[in-house]
Design a protein around this motif. Structure first.
Motif, PDB file in Angstrom:
ATOM      1  N   VAL B 815       0.857  -1.190   0.000  1.00 22.25           N
ATOM      2  CA  VAL B 815       0.000   0.000   0.000  1.00 22.25           C
ATOM      3  C   VAL B 815       0.892   1.238   0.000  1.00 22.25           C
ATOM      4  O   VAL B 815       1.818   1.337   0.801  1.00 22.25           O
ATOM      5  CB  VAL B 815      -0.896   0.040   1.260  1.00 22.25           C
ATOM      6  N   THR B 816       0.633   2.169  -0.916  1.00 20.51           N
ATOM      7  CA  THR B 816       1.345   3.442  -0.892  1.00 20.51           C
ATOM      8  C   THR B 816       0.357   4.525  -0.480  1.00 20.51           C
ATOM      9  O   THR B 816      -0.701   4.664  -1.092  1.00 20.51           O
ATOM     10  CB  THR B 816       1.902   3.789  -2.286  1.00 20.51           C
ATOM     11  N   LEU B 817       0.727   5.251   0.546  1.00 21.09           N
ATOM     12  CA  LEU B 817      -0.118   6.371   0.969  1.00 21.09           C
ATOM     13  C   LEU B 817       0.279   7.562   0.097  1.00 21.09           C
ATOM     14  O   LEU B 817       1.379   8.097   0.225  1.00 21.09           O
ATOM     15  CB  LEU B 817       0.133   6.651   2.454  1.00 21.09           C
ATOM     16  N   LEU B 818      -0.616   7.928  -0.815  1.00 20.09           N
ATOM     17  CA  LEU B 818      -0.271   8.989  -1.761  1.00 20.09           C
ATOM     18  C   LEU B 818      -0.428  10.361  -1.128  1.00 20.09           C
ATOM     19  O   LEU B 818       0.352  11.274  -1.352  1.00 20.09           O
ATOM     20  CB  LEU B 818      -1.181   8.893  -2.995  1.00 20.09           C
ATOM     21  N   ASN B 819      -1.469  10.490  -0.326  1.00 20.05           N
ATOM     22  CA  ASN B 819      -1.779  11.802   0.219  1.00 20.05           C
ATOM     23  C   ASN B 819      -2.780  11.625   1.346  1.00 20.05           C
ATOM     24  O   ASN B 819      -3.476  10.614   1.419  1.00 20.05           O
ATOM     25  CB  ASN B 819      -2.389  12.674  -0.893  1.00 20.05           C
ATOM     26  N   HIS B 820      -2.850  12.620   2.216  1.00 20.86           N
ATOM     27  CA  HIS B 820      -3.957  12.640   3.174  1.00 20.86           C
ATOM     28  C   HIS B 820      -4.231  14.068   3.587  1.00 20.86           C
ATOM     29  O   HIS B 820      -3.367  14.937   3.528  1.00 20.86           O
ATOM     30  CB  HIS B 820      -3.686  11.729   4.375  1.00 20.86           C
ATOM     31  N   ARG B 871      12.629  -6.012  13.072  1.00 27.36           N
ATOM     32  CA  ARG B 871      11.452  -6.796  12.707  1.00 27.36           C
ATOM     33  C   ARG B 871      10.152  -6.058  12.986  1.00 27.36           C
ATOM     34  O   ARG B 871       9.108  -6.429  12.456  1.00 27.36           O
ATOM     35  CB  ARG B 871      11.450  -8.166  13.383  1.00 27.36           C
ATOM     36  N   TYR B 872      10.211  -5.089  13.845  1.00 21.87           N
ATOM     37  CA  TYR B 872       9.018  -4.309  14.141  1.00 21.87           C
ATOM     38  C   TYR B 872       9.123  -3.021  13.345  1.00 21.87           C
ATOM     39  O   TYR B 872       9.954  -2.162  13.618  1.00 21.87           O
ATOM     40  CB  TYR B 872       8.959  -4.000  15.635  1.00 21.87           C
ATOM     41  N   GLN B 873       8.258  -2.923  12.359  1.00 25.31           N
ATOM     42  CA  GLN B 873       8.419  -1.834  11.405  1.00 25.31           C
ATOM     43  C   GLN B 873       7.720  -0.573  11.867  1.00 25.31           C
ATOM     44  O   GLN B 873       6.544  -0.610  12.217  1.00 25.31           O
ATOM     45  CB  GLN B 873       7.782  -2.284  10.106  1.00 25.31           C
ATOM     46  N   LEU B 874       8.434   0.534  11.836  1.00 25.17           N
ATOM     47  CA  LEU B 874       7.842   1.831  12.187  1.00 25.17           C
ATOM     48  C   LEU B 874       7.786   2.711  10.947  1.00 25.17           C
ATOM     49  O   LEU B 874       8.592   2.566  10.041  1.00 25.17           O
ATOM     50  CB  LEU B 874       8.706   2.529  13.241  1.00 25.17           C
ATOM     51  N   PRO B 875       6.825   3.640  10.907  1.00 26.09           N
ATOM     52  CA  PRO B 875       6.750   4.531   9.746  1.00 26.09           C
ATOM     53  C   PRO B 875       7.987   5.420   9.646  1.00 26.09           C
ATOM     54  O   PRO B 875       8.468   5.940  10.649  1.00 26.09           O
ATOM     55  CB  PRO B 875       5.504   5.370  10.000  1.00 26.09           C
ATOM     56  N   ARG B 876       8.481   5.544   8.453  1.00 25.29           N
ATOM     57  CA  ARG B 876       9.633   6.405   8.167  1.00 25.29           C
ATOM     58  C   ARG B 876       9.154   7.601   7.370  1.00 25.29           C
ATOM     59  O   ARG B 876       8.000   7.653   6.934  1.00 25.29           O
ATOM     60  CB  ARG B 876      10.651   5.624   7.332  1.00 25.29           C
ATOM     61  N   ALA B 877      10.081   8.498   7.089  1.00 30.32           N
ATOM     62  CA  ALA B 877       9.723   9.711   6.350  1.00 30.32           C
ATOM     63  C   ALA B 877       9.050   9.377   5.020  1.00 30.32           C
ATOM     64  O   ALA B 877       8.140  10.079   4.571  1.00 30.32           O
ATOM     65  CB  ALA B 877      10.971  10.558   6.121  1.00 30.32           C
ATOM     66  N   LYS B 878       9.473   8.274   4.399  1.00 35.39           N
ATOM     67  CA  LYS B 878       8.903   7.931   3.093  1.00 35.39           C
ATOM     68  C   LYS B 878       7.469   7.428   3.176  1.00 35.39           C
ATOM     69  O   LYS B 878       6.781   7.363   2.159  1.00 35.39           O
ATOM     70  CB  LYS B 878       9.732   6.797   2.464  1.00 35.39           C
ATOM     71  N   ASP B 879       7.057   7.029   4.377  1.00 37.04           N
ATOM     72  CA  ASP B 879       5.763   6.352   4.492  1.00 37.04           C
ATOM     73  C   ASP B 879       4.596   7.280   4.810  1.00 37.04           C
ATOM     74  O   ASP B 879       3.467   6.825   4.945  1.00 37.04           O
ATOM     75  CB  ASP B 879       5.839   5.292   5.610  1.00 37.04           C
ATOM     76  N   VAL B 880       4.868   8.559   5.016  1.00 35.12           N
ATOM     77  CA  VAL B 880       3.821   9.411   5.588  1.00 35.12           C
ATOM     78  C   VAL B 880       3.264  10.451   4.614  1.00 35.12           C
ATOM     79  O   VAL B 880       2.511  11.324   5.025  1.00 35.12           O
ATOM     80  CB  VAL B 880       4.335  10.116   6.865  1.00 35.12           C
ATOM     81  N   ALA B 881       3.597  10.350   3.345  1.00 33.87           N
ATOM     82  CA  ALA B 881       3.203  11.362   2.358  1.00 33.87           C
ATOM     83  C   ALA B 881       3.646  12.741   2.840  1.00 33.87           C
ATOM     84  O   ALA B 881       2.875  13.697   2.911  1.00 33.87           O
ATOM     85  CB  ALA B 881       1.694  11.325   2.109  1.00 33.87           C
ATOM     86  N   ALA B 882       4.938  12.798   3.176  1.00 34.78           N
ATOM     87  CA  ALA B 882       5.464  13.965   3.874  1.00 34.78           C
ATOM     88  C   ALA B 882       5.257  15.269   3.115  1.00 34.78           C
ATOM     89  O   ALA B 882       4.918  16.287   3.707  1.00 34.78           O
ATOM     90  CB  ALA B 882       6.949  13.761   4.165  1.00 34.78           C
ATOM     91  N   TRP B 883       5.470  15.259   1.830  1.00 28.57           N
ATOM     92  CA  TRP B 883       5.446  16.528   1.104  1.00 28.57           C
ATOM     93  C   TRP B 883       4.073  16.884   0.571  1.00 28.57           C
ATOM     94  O   TRP B 883       3.842  17.994   0.109  1.00 28.57           O
ATOM     95  CB  TRP B 883       6.448  16.499  -0.053  1.00 28.57           C
ATOM     96  N   SER B 884       3.157  15.927   0.574  1.00 29.75           N
ATOM     97  CA  SER B 884       1.848  16.243  -0.006  1.00 29.75           C
ATOM     98  C   SER B 884       0.757  16.429   1.040  1.00 29.75           C
ATOM     99  O   SER B 884      -0.238  17.088   0.803  1.00 29.75           O
ATOM    100  CB  SER B 884       1.445  15.151  -1.005  1.00 29.75           C
ATOM    101  N   GLN B 885       0.901  15.873   2.212  1.00 25.33           N
ATOM    102  CA  GLN B 885      -0.189  15.915   3.190  1.00 25.33           C
ATOM    103  C   GLN B 885      -0.574  17.350   3.556  1.00 25.33           C
ATOM    104  O   GLN B 885       0.248  18.259   3.542  1.00 25.33           O
ATOM    105  CB  GLN B 885       0.181  15.141   4.448  1.00 25.33           C
ATOM    106  N   THR B 886      -1.853  17.517   3.852  1.00 18.58           N
ATOM    107  CA  THR B 886      -2.351  18.848   4.218  1.00 18.58           C
ATOM    108  C   THR B 886      -3.302  18.721   5.399  1.00 18.58           C
ATOM    109  O   THR B 886      -3.743  17.627   5.734  1.00 18.58           O
ATOM    110  CB  THR B 886      -3.127  19.484   3.039  1.00 18.58           C
TER     111      THR B 886
END
Ligand code: FES
Ligand code: FES
Lengths: 181, 941
Positions: B815-820, B871-886
Motif C-alpha cells: 500500500v502506498t499512501l499517496l496523500n492525506h 522486525r518491528y516496522q515503524l513509519p519512516r519519512a517515506k511512508d507518511v506522504a510527507a510533502w503532499s499531506q495537508t
C-alpha cells in the motif's frame, strides 16, 4: 579485575582525547556516554536501525560522513576526527552556546521536534547531507526526494517528520550553491 | 527515627508517615538553563503576531544538552557520589514452566555480578510490590513458581564497573541457558481484570430524558467465572437489573427487525503494539543508607506517583527511610511511562547498590520485552440501520482485550474503549460491553489512544461498509447520524460545548480528494496498470482528560513589572511549557519574564489530599470538603493531551485574577489622579473595557499605560500582586468563593487560592501572608462536581477527520499512501505550529498502526526478548506522504473558545481512513489490523 583494554586516541569536537584505555569490545556510543560524558548521541535501538546515535566523522579531505555509534566499536574511531551533537553549535570558553548551525537554527524555527530525543541524529544527518550537496548540488525538482532519501533512515516517533524535512529544504534553498535551478 | 513533618503538606493524607517527599525536575545545566526562560528574555521571544519564535526548550534539545532522564549519570547529579553502578535483569521467556534458578556459568569469574538479587532476597529484606492489585504480586519470579508473564524478570545483576557490566550483559543476551526451568505447568496469569457494560435507551426524542442510561441509572459490572463473564440477571429489582433488561430489549429489536432495515454484524481486531518511545525506560537510584534518603532520577510521566509508591516500598522493607528525593528530566512515553512498574525495579536495584547509585536502563530489546503495550481488542459489533433514511436505530459492541500479566490500567482501558465506540454518531439505543482478560502476555497500559483508537476505528470501518451496502455516500450517511450539540452520548451525558462535526463533514464532502475520487480512480488505474486507487474517509472525536484533573500555578509581578510564572506541569514533548507561557501572555498582554516548570514546592498551598478522586464515596467527599484545605487530588499525571486545556485553565484563572485584582484597580487609580478625578472622571469606563496587550494597558479611550507603570502602582497601593490557584476538574470544574480583602467574596472556577500583596501593603494585610509569604485565602461554599459525574465517562471532546488517498499494488499487496488531508477542531489554538506538529506526529503513528506495526502476544511476541525495530516496522519519512499531506483547522467560534486537548485524537481517524481507502481501492474489506501486504495479496488472489 577488568577486561582487556587497548589505548586509543581521537579528536572529539576539536578536542584531543586520550590516549585512554578502552575495552576492546566497547561500542562508540558507550564510550561517548560513559567515558566522555557526552550523551547527546542517543541510544534508540542499539542495532543500527534508528540513527539516533549518529556522529559526524570529518574525513581527511574535509568531507563529512555520518556514523552510527551503537554498532561501531570505539576503537574504529582511533585517530579520527569526530564531531558529536554537542560540538555542532559554536560555544564560548564556558561551553555556553553562542551560535547555532544553520540546520539547528532551522529546526528550532520550524518547531521541527517535540520530545527531541531523535533531534541530535537529525541534526547530524542533515549536516552531512548539506555537506554533500555542497559538492554535489541537486536540481530543484529532485530536492524533496533527496532530502527524504537522506533522512529516511532516521526514526522519529513524535513529529511525523514533516517539519524536519521542511526545515532542511529551507536551509538547502537558502544556502547558495546547493540547488541548481 | 523522628517523624518529620512532610515538606509537601498535601501528601499528608497518603504518604507513608514520617517520610518526607520532594519531587523536582532537574535544574538544567547552566548552558541549557537559560533556555527555559526565553534565550533573549522578554518580548523578543514572541514575533509581531504574538507567536513564540521557538519552543522554550528548543536550544537545549537541538544542541545535545542533557535533557532526558536517560542522559544523567551519578556524576551529573549534584550531591550524588560520582561512582556509577549499572544493573540489568534476566527475564523469563517461558511462562509454562517452573523457574528453578539462574545459571551464570557462561560468565567468566570476573564477569560475575557484584550483587545478584533474586526474589528470595527481596522476601528476606521485606521488599514487596506496593500495589499488587495493580503491579502484580511479585517483582521477580520466585523459585519453584511459573512466571506470571513472558519477559518477567527473574534476577537483577548489579555491577560496579561499566565495562564488566557491558560485557556480561552482551554475553547473557539471547543466552537461553541462563534461566533454569523445571517441570512444565499450566500458565500462571493473575485473575482477569474486569468486565463492564454501558446500556442506553433514549427517550422518544434525543432531548427527552433517557429511559435508561449509565449516568442516570448504572454502569453494569460482570463477574468472571474462570474465563466466562457472568452478567447480572435482567429484571426490575434495581438499576442494574433494569439495565440488563434494556440490553435484552435492544437485542430483541435487532433480532426482530426485518424489512426496511439493515443489520450488519462484523468482527474487528486491533493489534497489540509497542509505542516505541525513542527514550527507553530508565532510572538511576541512589540509596543513602546513612541518612535514610532514597534519591531517584527517573524517566516517568507520573513523578508524584512514583515518589509515593517508592516511599511505601522502602518504608515497609528493612531499609530505613526518612525521605525521598525524586528528580526527573524530560521524558517521552505516549502514556507508557505513566504508572508502569519499571521505576520500582530501579528502586529495588538502588537498594542493593551498597551505597552507590545504580542505573537500570532498558536497551531496545528489553524495552519491547517489558514496556507497556497498546491493548489488542477483539470487537463484535452489530449495527441496525434504517434502509430508507440511513439512520442508525441501535448499535451494540462487545469487546474483549488482553491486558497481559499485570493488571495496570487494563480494566479502565477496556471500558474507556467501550464508551468511545459510538464514534461521532448519535445512537438512540446502544449496548457496549468490555471484558479485560489477564494472560501471560507482556502487560498493556495507558498507551496513547487508551482503548478508543481500537473501538472507534472499528466503528468507522463499519459505517463505511454500511454506506456501501445502502449505496449511500459515506459522508452523507455520517451527516444523517452525526452527534449534535446537546445530544446525549452512550453514557447518557451531554458533552460540554459545541459539537462541530457537521462543519467538518461539510468541508470533507467538498474536498477535491473526495469530490474527484471516482474520476481519479479511473484515470489512475488506467495510467498505472497493476495498481488500484482508493480514497477513504473517517471521522472520530476523542475525549481528553481523566475525570480528575488537578493543577496548581502561580503568577506574580514585581514593582518593576517583571512577571514570573511557576507551574506544576512538566514538559514531555508537545510544548506544554511554551503554550502555558503564551496563555498567560494572552490575558496579561505580556509573556512571563521568567518561568519555572515542574515546581513541587508550594508552601502557599497548604492543601491536604486523599488522592482517591474516583473511589471516594459522595458522603465522605461531602464531609471532607468542609475542610477548606482539602482537595480530591493535588496534581495529575502529565500527558500531552491534558496539558493544554486542564493545565491552561489554571494559568488563565491566575492571570484573570491578577487582571481583576491588580491591573484594573491600579490602572483606574492612575487614570483618576489629579483634580476632579483625573482623566477618568468625564468617562464611564467599565472593567470589561480593560485591554492588556503588547505590554500596554488601555481602556475606553484612557491614555495608554505601560505594564510597568501599572505594576508599580499596584505595589504602591498594596494590591494583590501575586496569585496562586489550584484547580480540580471532574468532567466539570470545582468552584468556590473567596473573600479577597478589598474585593468582597467572589466565585471562581478554582478550589484553592493564595495571594500576595504589594510591597507597600498595609501591615494588616502583610500579617496575613503566613503561608510561605503568601496569604492562603480560605474558601467558602466549595462545590465539587458530584462523584456520580464519573459515570458520565467523558464530556470533553475534540474531533479530527482524515481523508486518505492510497494506491495498492495488486501483485505485491504493497500500500502506498499517496496523500492525506485532515480536518480538526481544537477550540482556539494557542501555538498553531505546536498543534500542527502534534497532528503530523499523530498521523504518522496512526499510519504505523494501520499498515505496519504488529506484535504477536505470546511466545513469539516481545516477551521473548528478540524484538527490535528491525522486525518491528515503524513509519519512516517515506511512508507518511510527507510533502503532499495537508490539514485545516476550524476557526474557533469566538476568541474565547478554550483550547482542546488533541494529542490522542490526531492519530485515530487516519487508521480507519486508510482501511476504507484500501476497501475503495481493492473492493475488499479488511477487518484485522494492521493491513499488511500479505493480507492484501491473500484477499486479491
Ligand atoms: S541507536 Fe544506533 S542506530 Fe539506533
Ligand atoms: S521528537 Fe520525539 S522522537 Fe523525534
Amino acid at each position: 579485575m577488568t577486561r582487556a583494554t587497548k589505548p586509543m586516541s581521537l579528536t572529539v569536537n576539536d578536542r584531543q582525547v586520550g590516549p585512554v584505555a578502552v575495552p576492546e569490545g566497547l561500542m562508540m556510543q558507550d564510550f561517548l556516554h560513559e567515558y566522555l560524558n557526552l550523551t547527546g548521541a542517543r541510544m534508540g535501538c542499539g542495532q543500527g536501525i534508528c540513527h539516533a546515535c549518529t556522529v559526524v566523522v570529518e574525513e581527511e579531505d574535509g568531507t563529512l560522513a555520518e556514523m552510527r555509534t551503537c554498532i561501531v566499536g570505539a576503537h574504529w574511531f582511533e585517530g579520527r576526527r569526530v564531531r558529536t551533537i554537542e560540538g555542532i553549535a559554536e560555544r564560548d570558553t564556558d561551553g555556553a552556546v553562542t551560535d547555532l548551525s544553520p540546520v539547528q537554527q532551522a529546526f528550532i524555527e520550524h518547531f521541527s521536534f517535540q520530545c527531541g530525543y531523535c533531534t541530535p541524529g537529525f541534526v547530524i544527518g542533515a549536516t552531512v547531507l548539506l555537506d554533500r550537496l555542497q559538492r554535489e548540488p541537486v536540481s530543484r525538482e529532485d530536492l524533496e526526494e533527496v532530502i527524504t532519501e537522506a533522512l529516511d533512515k532516521h526514526i522519529c516517533r513524535c513529529t511525523g517528520y514533516i517539519r524536519y524535512l521542511e526545515a532542511v529544504r529551507d536551509v538547502a534553498l537558502k544556502t547558495p550553491g546547493l540547488v541548481t535551478s | 527515627m523522628a517523624a518529620k513533618v512532610s515538606r509537601r503538606g498535601f501528601l499528608k493524607g497518603s504518604a507513608v508517615a514520617g517520610v518526607s517527599i520532594t519531587v523536582s525536575s532537574l535544574p538544567l545545566s547552566a548552558a541549557a538553563r537559560l533556555l527555559e526562560t526565553p534565550p533573549r528574555p522578554g518580548a523578543d521571544w514572541l514575533d509581531s503576531t504574538g507567536q513564540p519564535r521557538y519552543r522554550l526548550d528548543a536550544l537545549a534539545k537541538v544542541t545535545g544538552a542533557k535533557t532526558f532522564s536517560r542522559d544523567y549519570r551519578a556524576q551529573n547529579l549534584v550531591d550524588w557520589p560520582a561512582e556509577q553502578s549499572h544493573a540489568f535483569m534476566i527475564h523469563a521467556t517461558k511462562a509454562d514452566r517452573r523457574f528453578e534458578g539462574v545459571d551464570l556459568s557462561v560468565l567468566d569469574e570476573d564477569l560475575q555480578p557484584d550483587r545478584l538479587v533474586l526474589h528470595e532476597d527481596l522476601v528476606a529484606d521485606g521488599i514487596a510490590v506496593p500495589n499488587p492489585d495493580f503491579f502484580g504480586d511479585v517483582f521477580l519470579v520466585p523459585k519453584g513458581e511459573t512466571p506470571r508473564l513472558l519477559g518477567q524478570p527473574v534476577a537483577l545483576l548489579i555491577y560496579h564497573d561499566f565495562a564488566l557490566y557491558d560485557e556480561a550483559k552482551r554475553r547473557l543476551h539471547f543466552e537461553e541457558g541462563a534461566v533454569v526451568y523445571g517441570e512444565k505447568t499450566a500458565y500462571n496469569p493473575p485473575p482477569n481484570y474486569g468486565a463492564s457494560r454501558y446500556v442506553r435507551i433514549a427517550g422518544e426524542r434525543p432531548e427527552e430524558e433517557d429511559r435508561y442510561s449509565p449516568l442516570k441509572d448504572a454502569v453494569i459490572y460482570g463477574s468472571f467465572q474462570g474465563d466466562e463473564v457472568e452478567w447480572p440477571a435482567a429484571g426490575d429489582k434495581d438499576a442494574v437489573a433494569r439495565g440488563m433488561a434494556a440490553a435484552a430489549e435492544i437485542e430483541n429489536e435487532m433480532e426482530k427487525a426485518g424489512e426496511g432495515t439493515l443489520l450488519l454484524e462484523r468482527n474487528y481486531f486491533s493489534q497489540s503494539i509497542d509505542a516505541s518511545a525513542m527514550e527507553a525506560d530508565n532510572g538511576n537510584v541512589w540509596y543513602d543508607e546513612k541518612n535514610g534518603v532514597l534519591h531517584l532520577m527517573m524517566a516517568t510521566q507520573s513523578p508524584y506517583h512514583v515518589a509515593e509508591v517508592s516511599a511505601k516500598l522502602v518504608a515497609e522493607s528493612r531499609f530505613a527511610l526518612n525521605s525521598i528525593d525524586l528528580k526527573t528530566g524530560y521524558t517521552v512515553g505516549y502514556g507508557t511511562k505513566d504508572h508502569n512498574i519499571f521505576p520500582f525495579f530501579c528502586v529495588v536495584a538502588g537498594l542493593y547498590g551498597e551505597g552507590r547509585p545504580v542505573r537500570l536502563a532498558n536497551d531496545r530489546f528489553e524495552q519491547f520485552q517489558t514496556g507497556l503495550k497498546r491493548h489488542p481488542f477483539w470487537m463484535e459489533n452489530r449495527m441496525l440501520v434504517d434502509r430508507k433514511t440511513g439512520k442508525i436505530r441501535a448499535m451494540t459492541g462487545h469487546s474483549r482485550t488482553d491486558g497481559g500479566g499485570r493488571a495496570n490500567f487494563s480494566f479502565s482501558v477496556s471500558f474507556v474503549g467501550a464508551t468511545a465506540a459510538q464514534s461521532i454518531y448519535y445512537l438512540p439505543k446502544s449496548d457496549f460491553s468490555a471484558k479485560a482478560f489477564a494472560s501471560r502476555a507482556v502487560e498493556a497500559g495507558s498507551t496513547r489512544g487508551y482503548g478508543t483508537l481500537q473501538t472507534m476505528s472499528a466503528t468507522e470501518m463499519m459505517i463505511d461498509e454500511v454506506a456501501e451496502l445502502l449505496d449511500m455516500d459515506a459522508i452523507e450517511l455520517r451527516r444523517v447520524n452525526v452527534f449534535k450539540s446537546g445530544m446525549k452520548n452512550t453514557q447518557g451525558a451531554i458533552p460540554g460545548g459545541a459539537m462541530r462535526n457537521e462543519e467538518i463533514l461539510d468541508r470533507a464532502a467538498a474536498h477535491p480528494l473526495w469530490v474527484n475520487r471516482h474520476d481519479r480512480k479511473r484515470t489512475f488505474e488506467a495510467e498505472h496498470p497493476g495498481r488500484r486507487y482508493g480514497v477513504g474517509y473517517a471521522h472520530t472525536h476523542k475525549d481528553y482528560g481523566t475525570g480528575a484533573e488537578a493543577a496548581v500555578v502561580s503568577l506574580e509581578f514585581d514593582p518593576e513589572g517583571r512577571l514570573y510564572m511557576r507551574h506544576v506541569a512538566h514538559e514531555m514533548g508537545p510544548g506544554v511549557t511554551t503554550s502555558q507561557a503564551v496563555m498567560a501572555g494572552e490575558i496579561l498582554g505580556r509573556v512571563p519574564d521568567e518561568t519555572e516548570f515542574a515546581v513541587t514546592e508550594w508552601p502557599q498551598m497548604p492543601l491536604e489530599t486523599t488522592d482517591e478522586p474516583y473511589t471516594m464515596s459522595q458522603e465522605e467527599e461531602d464531609r471532607r470538603k468542609r475542610n477548606p484545605r482539602w482537595t480530591p487530588r493535588f496534581t495529575s499525571p502529565m500527558s500531552a493531551t491534558n496539558s493544554v486545556y486542564y493545565m491552561g485553565h489554571a494559568v488563565r484563572e491566575a492571570a484573570r485574577a491578577l487582571r481583576d485584582f491588580a491591573f484594573w484597580p491600579a490602572a483606574r487609580s492612575l487614570w483618576s489622579r489629579g483634580i476632579g478625578g483625573g482623566v477618568l472622571a468625564p468617562f464611564a469606563v467599565h472593567p470589561e473595557e480593560l485591554r492588556l496587550a503588547g505590554g500596554m494597558v488601555n481602556a475606553g479611550g484612557m491614555p495608554s499605560l505601560t505594564f510597568e507603570q501599572v505594576a508599580a502602582e499596584a505595589h504602591r497601593m498594596g494590591l494583590v500582586t501575586g496569585v496562586t490557584v489550584h484547580t480540580f476538574n471532574r468532567w466539570q470544574w470545582a468552584e468556590a468563593e473567596f473573600d479577597i480583602p478589598g474585593h468582597g467574596p467572589m466565585r471562581r472556577p478554582i478550589d484553592a487560592l493564595a495571594v500576595k500583596y504589594g510591597r507597600q501593603a498595609s501591615e494588616d494585610l502583610k500579617q496575613q501572608m503566613t503561608a510561605g509569604g503568601w496569604h492562603f485565602v480560605e474558601r467558602a461554599n466549595v462545590s465539587y462536581p458530584p462523584i456520580q459525574r464519573n459515570n458520565a465517562g467523558v464530556t470533553y471532546y475534540a474531533p479530527v477527520a482524515t481523508l486518505a488517498e492510497v494506491s495498492v499494488d495488486t501483485a505485491s499487496g504493497e500500500v502506498t499512501l499517496l496523500n492525506h488531508h485532515s480536518i480538526m477542531e481544537c477550540g482556539r489554538q494557542i501555538v498553531p505550529a505546536l498543534v500542527s506538529g502534534q497532528l503530523q506526529g499523530g498521523l504518522a503513528m496512526g499510519i504505523g498502526h494501520a499498515l505496519m506495526e504488529y506484535l504477536p502476544l505470546y511466545e513469539d511476541g516481545p516477551g521473548n526478548g528478540t524484538w527490535n525495530w528491525n522486525r518491528y516496522q515503524l513509519p519512516r519519512a517515506k511512508d507518511v506522504a510527507a510533502w503532499s499531506q495537508t490539514a485545516e483547522v476550524l476557526e474557533p467560534l469566538s476568541d474565547s473558545d478554550p483550547p482542546k486537548g488533541i494529542a490522542e485524537v490526531v492519530m485515530i481517524a487516519i487508521v480507519p481512513a486508510i482501511a476504507n481507502a484500501i476497501a475503495h481501492a481493492t473492493g475488499k474489506r479488511f477487518y484485522e489490523l494492521p493491513i499488511t501486504p500479505e493480507k492484501i495479496r491473500e484477499a486479491l488472489s
